[in-house]
Design a protein around this motif. Sequence first.
Motif, mmCIF file in Angstrom:
data_model
loop_
_atom_site.group_PDB
_atom_site.id
_atom_site.type_symbol
_atom_site.label_atom_id
_atom_site.label_comp_id
_atom_site.label_asym_id
_atom_site.label_seq_id
_atom_site.Cartn_x
_atom_site.Cartn_y
_atom_site.Cartn_z
ATOM 1 N N UNK A 3 -6.000 29.615 -30.684
ATOM 2 C CA UNK A 3 -7.265 29.214 -31.312
ATOM 3 C C UNK A 3 -7.747 27.930 -30.654
ATOM 4 N N UNK A 4 -9.026 27.902 -30.231
ATOM 5 C CA UNK A 4 -9.517 26.643 -29.650
ATOM 6 C C UNK A 4 -10.323 25.837 -30.660
ATOM 7 N N UNK A 5 -10.667 26.446 -31.797
ATOM 8 C CA UNK A 5 -11.346 25.698 -32.869
ATOM 9 C C UNK A 5 -10.563 25.911 -34.166
ATOM 10 N N UNK A 6 -10.329 24.822 -34.889
ATOM 11 C CA UNK A 6 -9.658 24.924 -36.193
ATOM 12 C C UNK A 6 -10.653 24.474 -37.257
ATOM 13 N N UNK A 7 -10.989 25.399 -38.158
ATOM 14 C CA UNK A 7 -11.960 25.129 -39.234
ATOM 15 C C UNK A 7 -11.176 24.730 -40.485
ATOM 16 N N UNK A 8 -11.524 23.547 -41.040
ATOM 17 C CA UNK A 8 -10.643 22.968 -42.063
ATOM 18 C C UNK A 8 -11.318 22.608 -43.380
ATOM 19 N N UNK A 9 -10.674 22.995 -44.455
ATOM 20 C CA UNK A 9 -10.953 22.516 -45.813
ATOM 21 C C UNK A 9 -9.693 21.770 -46.246
#
Length: 303
Positions: free
Chosen positions: A43-49
């Motif tokens: 994964x080159x983008x990590x989307x975070x909550x």
Amino acid sequence: MSKSIIITCAVTGGIHTPTMSPHLPITPAQIAAESIAAAEAGASIIHLHARDPETGRPTPDPKVFMQFLPVIKANCDAIINVSTGGGLGMTLEQRLEAALVAKPEMASLNCGSLNFGIFPMLQKHASWNHDWEPAFLEMTRDFVFKNTFKDIEYTLRELGDTHGTRFEFECYDLGHLYNLAYFADKGLLKPPFFIQMIFGILGGMGADTDNLSHLHSIAQRLFGDNFEWSVLAAGRNQMKFATQSAVMGGNVRVGLEDNLYIDRGQLAVSNADQVRKIRRIVEELGFTVATPAEARRRLGLKG
Ligand code: KMH
Ligand code: ZN
């Protein structure tokens, strides 16, 4: 030669409850470890909550975010994408708080309001604790995910203009593309636009492939060559739609925020498992997977 595929991994979100899967990361240490493993898997983008470590409920608290964001940054090269979608019932100010503190390379921006139908899922599968809360369930039936023009403009100005953060534009419906085009025409955002097309949320577009084709052609009409696009489909359509996107020249998003399973009836034991699966599929099809450096270049990020 075809472009490489940017894989985004959304590691926990704010919708699934801890009672739905023991593998959903909750604590800052778990969120950091899952993110780093997802990055190592491709994964080159990590989307975070963020989540309250005690209850597992989504929290907007920047102090909680700051317990895992620097750890992820120090341990992998992936692009950090902080959600401004937050969780049920948060105000816009709360939703933006963590991104304003962290000033990440990327943040999500939800491109329109919609009914957000999580109640059927909660009714069937989940609770925040083992005593179900009827009032909470009733509240979710009346929930509008509010992203007005004023909200969008505020987010673009506060985060984009002030901190140079760029966006994952979350589009749940066709009208959201036109909203985005309106802000582009006003000069409030600059290409390339990273459009995340979202399918299978009750209240938004259903996971039907004709919706995907139509959305894609309208995006081409509105944005010409000035956009990168990615697809996420909630639940069982996740891998099918991600594959469809890859075949059509788009990018993909996976992760436990969007789907808790790896196969029919089989829970994913980690986010990295889903990243490995979509990577395997797209590589089998002859595509390559983008590095974080390639993703940064194509999405015009500050690095
Ligand atoms: N939960 C997804 C359907 C956000 O965080 O801004 C969309 C999302 C929204 O990821
Ligand atoms: Zn999210």
